[in-house]
Structures are given as C-alpha cells and as structure tokens.
Design a protein around this motif. Structure first.
Motif, short mmCIF file in Angstrom:
data_model
loop_
_atom_site.label_atom_id
_atom_site.label_comp_id
_atom_site.label_asym_id
_atom_site.label_seq_id
_atom_site.Cartn_x
_atom_site.Cartn_y
_atom_site.Cartn_z
N GLU A 212 0.85 -1.20 0.00
CA GLU A 212 0.00 0.00 0.00
C GLU A 212 0.88 1.24 0.00
O GLU A 212 1.76 1.39 0.85
CB GLU A 212 -0.90 0.02 1.23
CG GLU A 212 -1.83 1.22 1.28
CD GLU A 212 -2.67 1.26 2.55
OE1 GLU A 212 -3.82 0.81 2.50
OE2 GLU A 212 -2.15 1.74 3.59
N ASN A 233 -1.74 6.29 -6.97
CA ASN A 233 -2.05 5.40 -8.09
C ASN A 233 -0.91 5.40 -9.10
O ASN A 233 -0.49 4.35 -9.60
CB ASN A 233 -3.34 5.84 -8.78
CG ASN A 233 -4.58 5.25 -8.14
OD1 ASN A 233 -4.50 4.27 -7.41
ND2 ASN A 233 -5.73 5.85 -8.42
N GLY A 311 -4.31 -8.04 -8.00
CA GLY A 311 -5.39 -7.10 -7.75
C GLY A 311 -4.81 -5.72 -7.49
O GLY A 311 -3.70 -5.57 -6.96
N SER A 313 -6.11 -1.51 -6.33
CA SER A 313 -7.20 -0.68 -5.83
C SER A 313 -6.66 0.69 -5.47
O SER A 313 -5.57 0.82 -4.89
CB SER A 313 -7.85 -1.33 -4.61
OG SER A 313 -8.87 -0.53 -4.09
N THR A 317 -13.66 4.05 -7.92
CA THR A 317 -13.88 2.99 -8.92
C THR A 317 -15.36 2.71 -9.12
O THR A 317 -15.71 1.72 -9.77
CB THR A 317 -13.17 1.70 -8.49
OG1 THR A 317 -13.66 1.29 -7.21
CG2 THR A 317 -11.66 1.90 -8.41
N ALA A 329 -3.14 3.84 -2.42
CA ALA A 329 -3.36 2.88 -3.50
C ALA A 329 -2.67 1.58 -3.09
O ALA A 329 -1.62 1.59 -2.46
CB ALA A 329 -2.79 3.38 -4.82
#
Length: 462
Positions: A212, A233, A311, A313, A317, A329
C-alpha cells in the motif's frame, strides 16, 4: 517381493468388486462435508468417522483425531518389510453454490454419459473423495485377494484442505514421529491426458504480498492539487510496471540467482508431450506467450519463476466519475517460485525494490500473505522409477513426469516437517469441473485409478 501372479489376482478382485467400490464411494459422496461452513461441522465429523470405520475394517489402526477444526484421520497398517508410504488426501469439499447451476442434487451422486463415456457426478467426486477412495479400494483389493498389504502403509486424511488447512501443520508437528515414512503419496492431481498417466514432481512455491502506497493525509481534488501532489495510483503503477522487463523477465535484483535450468532429458520429455501452446492460450482467448522470451509455455508454467499482479485498488472505482487524487493505492502481488529460490529472500528483494522507487512524501506498508518454497522430487529416485513402471503397466503408455505451475502447501509441509519427498499421482481429468457445479469424475478414472494403485503398491514393494 510381490509376484506378477499376486498382482493379477488383486487386479481381478478390483474388477469383480467394482460395483461394491462404487457403492462405498456413493456413501461417502452423500456426506455433506463442506469444511468452510460451520453449519456442516457435523457432516465433516461424519465423513471422518466413516473413513476411520472403513479403514479399521481393513485392518488398519485408524482413528479420527480431534483438532481445533475438523478431525484428521490417521491410520497405520501392520509393520512389515519394505518401504513405508504415507498416503495423503482430503475428505472435505467445496460449497455447492450456485445450486441452480447443478443438473442434479450435488450430494446425490449419479452415473451419467458424457461424450461417450460414463462419469460420476457429485460434489467431491473428483476433488478429492473419488481420488482418495482409489487408494483405499486398492488396499481393500490387496487384503481381500492376498490377506495382506504388499508394504507398510499409513494414511493421513485431512478435513480442512478446502478451507485453508491451518490445523494440519501443527498436527503434523505434534505427531511427527508417528507420521514419519519413506515417501509420501498424494492423489489430488490430473493425468496428462485421458490415456496417459503422470506423476507430478515439480511444484512452484509462492510469495504473496500486499503493498500500500500512501501520500497525502486525505483524498485530494485533482484540479486543486494535480501536479503539485504525488498520486499514489501513479506511483504504484510505476512500481508495478518496473517489475517486468520488455523480454518478460522479472527485474528484481537477484531474482534468478538460484534458478537452475532443467536437464536436457527432462526438457526432451516435455517437448515430446505434444503440448499445443496455441490451443492452450486460445482456449482463454489469447495467442502470444507473455513470459520470458525464448522459453516454451511448459517451461514458463513448470520450471520458471514468475511475478503476477493479482489485484489493484485506489481512488474512485464506482459508477460515473470523480476527479480525485487518492490518499492511498494498493496492490496484491504474487511470485511463483521454483526449486532453489528462498521465499524470504524474494520477499526482501521485492520490498527493497519498492522502497528504492518511493518518491518523497510517500510511504509504503507491506502485508505478507504467506510463502512457501518450491518442491522438486529427484528424477532418478527409486520410488519415482518404480511408481512410473506401475502406472505404465496399467495404462499401456509410458507414464510421464510433469510439473505444476501451482503450489500445494501440504507437499511443502511434508518436506519441512517430516522430511518427506512426495509423489503426486492422480487420475482426474482437466474437465472434471472441480469447485464448480456438476463436478464429475470419470468412471474409468475411478476403476483404473484403483488398478493403478494396486500396481504402484506392488512396484514400490519390490
């Protein structure tokens, strides 16, 4: 030593007793041993007790042992000369949802016709009750035909494989002396094709990591802060993009240091398997291999390590649009490892790589999600050679040595806790729909699986 006449008698017993073997399989398939759902704890106990009773009837010292979760069934045959094998399988099954996609009741097994051959349809038919009973019924045939087993056999039957198996490793450590043997046997894998048996001798290891990236202390308006503030991101996307080189290789420093090339004999055997790379990729709508340039797809899957993004995130979204710079992110990233690679070393290399690319004002948090080393059984081992000969004799085709791109934690635990190599011998087909509605097991897989174990037991006993 087992004679060919004795094996012939046992095989004849398998054939004449097939109907009763199917009846026993159906009894077990009717038990709803769904391990992940606490509502079925009683059914899991029922399955464990059923197995313990069947094995006791066959002359094993068998019992369903308690754990903090579902029971582990342990059984020991009589002491005798020759190698001591430890057979592993699991009696628990996956949930059956979505129920409306089943053609029949998942716990009311039936035999149906499919593509000109008979199949057994039920939850657990292939994964793993049908596979497990091929071995137990082979033991039964040996006892019935000759009055004894051909070698010393112990069984370890788990009830939580489909729900994480967290209670098996501590159970194995606690009972390590009792469970020690010369070789482990696992029946939870596929044949190479419908008429070619295989032994899986290579399993990739695994490192699973969640990362993260955080920057500002809150989400920001992209118009008010765009350019001025780091976007987690974008930072994470850059880090992820850096993990692979244009030639498909993984870029972590030292990633390939401990990776050995496969031997020419094994490489030649794989090339002779007739694996259709275009069909393999075409079945999922792809056409071009994406791994290391110059490698075959089988090498990529079985003998080379990989890095995959599982994955991602960050930010908004949902439906519509929100112009936001997220405060955080995250991504879930896994590495499949091959023999020689140290999971701790790879995890440390990944973290160092991420930290080296972290810009000012950004922080990183790592969350590990398990790790295990790869497993390789020596290709010249005596037990492997004998097992291959038994399978070849039954199927009339040379049994092949295969690898697996996946990871089976219990095999690693056999090695680390019990110092046991494992032969993975299974009779499932790739279309068995395990974990899906209408799971099936070919009747031929069940019948000839029993016959195969008869021959493998005989070969191992020589």
């Amino acid at each position: 030593m087992t004679s060919s006449a004795a094996i012939d008698n046992v095989l004849a017993q398998v054939d004449s007793g097939l109907e009763r073997s199917l009846e026993r399989l159906f009894e077990l398939l009717r038990i709803k041993s769904i391990s992940t759902d606490p509502a079925y704890a009683g059914e899991c106990r029922k399955a464990a007790d059923w197995l313990a009773a069947e094995l006791t009837e066959l002359g094993f010292a068998a019992s369903a042992r308690p754990t903090p979760g579902h029971p582990v069934v342990v059984a020991h045959g009589p002491e005798q000369a020759g190698p001591h094998v430890l057979f592993y399988a699991h009696y628990d099954v996956q949930p059956v949802d979505p129920l409306d996609l089943w053609d029949t009741d998942p716990f009311a097994p039936v035999i149906r016709e499919k593509d000109g051959h008979k199949i057994i349809v039920a939850r657990g038919a292939s994964d793993d009750k049908g596979q497990m009973l091929t071995f137990i019924e082979a033991c039964r045939a040996w006892k019935t035909a000759t009055g004894a087993l051909p070698l010393r056999i112990s069984l370890l039957l788990e009830g939580e494989e489909e729900s994480g198996g967290k209670n098996l490793p501590p159970f194995m450590r606690e009972h390590a002396e009792e469970l020690r043997a010369d070789i482990a046997l696992v029946c939870d894998t596929d044949m190479w094709d419908r008429q070619t048996p295989s032994i899986t001798t290579m399993l990739r290891g695994l490192v699973a990591e969640e990362v993260e990236i955080a920057a500002a202390d809150k989400d920001l308006h992209s118009g008010m802060f765009g350019n001025a503030a780091h976007n987690p991101n974008q930072v994470l996307a850059g880090i992820i993009a850096s993990l692979r080189a244009p030639d498909g290789s993984v870029t972590l420093p030292g990633f390939y240091d401990d990776v050995a090339e496969i031997g020419p004999e094994l490489k030649a055997q794989w090339e002779g398997l007739g694996f259709d790379e275009q069909a393999f990729l075409g079945a999922v709508g792809l056409s071009v291999p994406a791994g290391e340039a110059g490698r075959s797809v089988l090498e990529m899957l079985w003998a080379r390590p990989t890095c995959e993004i599982n994955g991602m995130s960050g930010g908004y979204t949902g439906d519509g649009f929100k112009t936001v710079i997220p405060a955080r992110a995250s991504a879930k990233i896994s590495f499949r490892l091959v023999s020689g690679q140290d999971p701790d070393k790879i995890r440390a290399a990944f973290r160092t790589h991420v930290e080296s690319l972290l810009p000012a004002d950004c922080t990183v948090k790592f969350t590990p999600h398990g790790g295990s080393p790869a497993i390789t059984v020596p290709a010249d081992g005596i037990h492997l050679r004998r097992a291959l000969s038994g399978l070849t004799a039954e199927w009339g085709r040379q049994a092949v040595i295969t690898g697996s791109g996946g990871s089976i934690p219990v095999v690693g635990e056999f090695k680390s806790i019990l110092d046991l190599d494992t032969l993975l011998i299974g009779f499932a087909q790739v279309d068995d729909q395990i974990h899906s509605p209408n799971e099936k097991y070919d009747l031929e897989s069940f019948h000839r699986g029993i016959r195969s174990w008869v021959r493998v037991m005989g070969a191992l006993a020589e």
